[in-house]
Design a protein around this motif. Structure first.
Motif, PDB file in Angstrom:
ATOM      1  N   UNK A   1       0.943  -1.301   0.008  1.00 37.82           N
ATOM      2  CA  UNK A   1       0.011  -0.256  -0.032  1.00 37.82           C
ATOM      3  C   UNK A   1       0.956   1.229   0.066  1.00 37.82           C
ATOM      4  N   UNK A   2       0.790   1.894  -1.214  1.00 40.62           N
ATOM      5  CA  UNK A   2       1.466   3.312  -1.388  1.00 40.62           C
ATOM      6  C   UNK A   2       0.822   4.161  -0.220  1.00 40.62           C
ATOM      7  N   UNK A   3      -0.426   4.313  -0.168  1.00 40.83           N
ATOM      8  CA  UNK A   3      -1.251   5.269   0.417  1.00 40.83           C
ATOM      9  C   UNK A   3      -0.617   5.015   1.903  1.00 40.83           C
ATOM     10  N   UNK A   4      -0.651   4.003   2.487  1.00 38.83           N
ATOM     11  CA  UNK A   4      -0.508   3.777   4.033  1.00 38.83           C
ATOM     12  C   UNK A   4       0.943   4.044   4.327  1.00 38.83           C
ATOM     13  N   UNK A   5       1.859   3.602   3.325  1.00 41.19           N
ATOM     14  CA  UNK A   5       3.312   4.072   3.443  1.00 41.19           C
ATOM     15  C   UNK A   5       3.493   5.527   3.603  1.00 41.19           C
ATOM     16  N   UNK A   6       2.787   6.363   2.601  1.00 44.24           N
ATOM     17  CA  UNK A   6       2.815   7.878   2.763  1.00 44.24           C
ATOM     18  C   UNK A   6       2.191   8.286   3.989  1.00 44.24           C
ATOM     19  N   UNK A   7       1.103   7.912   4.554  1.00 43.31           N
ATOM     20  CA  UNK A   7       0.626   8.306   5.675  1.00 43.31           C
ATOM     21  C   UNK A   7       1.407   8.097   7.088  1.00 43.31           C
ATOM     22  N   UNK A   8       1.883   6.902   7.201  1.00 44.54           N
ATOM     23  CA  UNK A   8       2.953   6.684   8.275  1.00 44.54           C
ATOM     24  C   UNK A   8       4.155   7.591   8.105  1.00 44.54           C
ATOM     25  N   UNK A   9       4.905   7.677   6.831  1.00 44.94           N
ATOM     26  CA  UNK A   9       5.682   8.673   6.811  1.00 44.94           C
ATOM     27  C   UNK A   9       5.676   9.959   7.214  1.00 44.94           C
ATOM     28  N   UNK A  10       4.416  10.426   6.808  1.00 46.37           N
ATOM     29  CA  UNK A  10       4.266  11.789   7.204  1.00 46.37           C
ATOM     30  C   UNK A  10       3.821  12.037   8.721  1.00 46.37           C
ATOM     31  N   UNK A  11       3.352  10.907   9.530  1.00 49.55           N
ATOM     32  CA  UNK A  11       3.199  10.883  10.527  1.00 49.55           C
ATOM     33  C   UNK A  11       4.569  10.776  11.529  1.00 49.55           C
ATOM     34  N   UNK A  12       5.538   9.899  10.860  1.00 44.48           N
ATOM     35  CA  UNK A  12       6.852   9.965  11.699  1.00 44.48           C
ATOM     36  C   UNK A  12       7.657  11.070  11.406  1.00 44.48           C
ATOM     37  N   UNK A  13       7.319  11.958  10.321  1.00 45.29           N
ATOM     38  CA  UNK A  13       7.946  13.025  10.255  1.00 45.29           C
ATOM     39  C   UNK A  13       7.642  14.145  11.375  1.00 45.29           C
ATOM     40  N   UNK A  14       6.596  13.962  12.130  1.00 48.33           N
ATOM     41  CA  UNK A  14       5.861  14.991  13.104  1.00 48.33           C
ATOM     42  C   UNK A  14       6.536  14.599  14.659  1.00 48.33           C
ATOM     43  N   UNK A  15       7.291  13.385  14.568  1.00 50.05           N
ATOM     44  CA  UNK A  15       7.749  13.067  15.883  1.00 50.05           C
ATOM     45  C   UNK A  15       8.801  13.824  16.133  1.00 50.05           C
ATOM     46  N   UNK A  16       9.137  14.295  17.339  1.00 47.82           N
ATOM     47  CA  UNK A  16      10.094  15.136  17.705  1.00 47.82           C
ATOM     48  C   UNK A  16      11.407  14.324  17.692  1.00 47.82           C
ATOM     49  N   UNK A  17      12.451  14.901  17.178  1.00 50.92           N
ATOM     50  CA  UNK A  17      13.719  14.110  17.118  1.00 50.92           C
ATOM     51  C   UNK A  17      14.397  13.862  18.603  1.00 50.92           C
ATOM     52  N   UNK A  18      13.882  14.529  19.609  1.00 47.52           N
ATOM     53  CA  UNK A  18      14.590  14.400  20.864  1.00 47.52           C
ATOM     54  C   UNK A  18      14.001  12.935  21.604  1.00 47.52           C
TER      55      UNK A  18
END
Length: 282
Positions: free
Chosen positions: A156-173
């Protein structure tokens, strides 16, 4: 401040009630049809009250099916659809989580290119991919098998895209803190990212389960053995009985039974589903 306007409140509720009636009335008619005898709807008169054949019709379609259609009993097809829907949903989520995790948190050459190649597949219609996919499945000997039903639909390209966008919002800390505590990549993924992704996973599971449950074209192509028929294929065969009028009371009973698993999934996962769609802060 929200103003109290009785007329607007009344109009809003009226529109909502009208919408519910429009959506629910065909389902109600299907249920009513499933409780009457075989000749009730052929006459052209549509009753609006339940009939006396509810238990008989549902018992017949559940245990015996419709021999003239070549379809097995409904419970066999529902088990096939349930297995297919759950496997597709779980497989899509698992692969998409790992893919998005690798793209966001691992530094490797051409990782952005890999992501965009995955993303571009969203622009390819199913019809473009279905013939080469069928050829691959046939060459691998997976026709008339659960592997043939499930594996080609599991990415699923859609689910991969959604999870990628969510992981990008997680603080690097969070990643730095986990690294200081000695957590490896998989421990960070399992103990931090997965719990934070719970609502997103639930929302996607509901959508992907329904996607797998209502599949018709792909199961029709890869199965000719009645043991692997899905419920949507079965309903089509019930409604197109050869050399006879469709037994609409049994067809409608099958339709009502086919609705139950997706409805139950939405009901039991409603809170997480809505939260996963609207929640923006983690």
């Amino acid at each position: 401040m929200v103003e109290n306007r009785p007329f607007l409140t009344f109009l809003t509720h009226l529109v909502l009630i009208a919408g519910v009636v429009i959506v629910v009335f065909p389902v109600y008619l299907a249920f009513i049809a499933s409780t009457h005898g075989p000749g009730q709807f052929v006459s052209g008169l549509v009753p609006l009250l339940p009939g006396p054949h509810l238990v008989e019709n549902y018992s017949t379609i559940w245990n015996e099916g419709l021999s003239s259609s070549g379809a097995p009993p409904i419970w066999v097809m529902m088990m096939n659809s349930l297995l297919m829907a759950v496997a597709i949903a779980v497989g899509k989520i698992a692969i998409s989580l790992l893919s998005a995790y690798a793209i966001v948190y691992f530094k490797f050459p051409f990782r952005l290119l890999a992501f965009w190649i995955i993303f571009i597949t969203l622009m390819l219609p199913v019809e473009v991919r279905i013939i080469p996919t069928f050829a691959v499945v046939a060459n691998l000997g997976m026709l008339n098998s659960y592997q043939g039903l499930i594996l080609p639909l599991i990415a699923s390209a859609t689910a991969t895209f959604l999870f990628r966008q969510f992981f990008l919002t997680i603080p690097d800390e969070l990643m730095e803190a986990a690294r200081v505590d000695g957590a490896g990549p998989m421990k960070f993924f399992r103990d931090i990212l997965l719990p934070l992704s719970r609502t997103n996973i639930a929302a996607l599971f509901v959508i992907l389960f329904i996607f797998g449950w209502v599949q018709y074209m792909w199961p029709l192509l890869v199965t000719s053995d009645s043991r692997y028929y899905t419920i949507v294929m079965g309903i089509k065969r019930l409604a197109a009985s050869a050399d006879s009028e469709p037994l609409w009371h049994l067809v409608m009973a099958a339709v009502i039974l086919a609705m139950l698993p997706p409805v139950l999934v939405v009901i039991f996962m409603q809170r997480l589903f809505v939260k996963g769609l609207v929640e923006t802060e983690k």
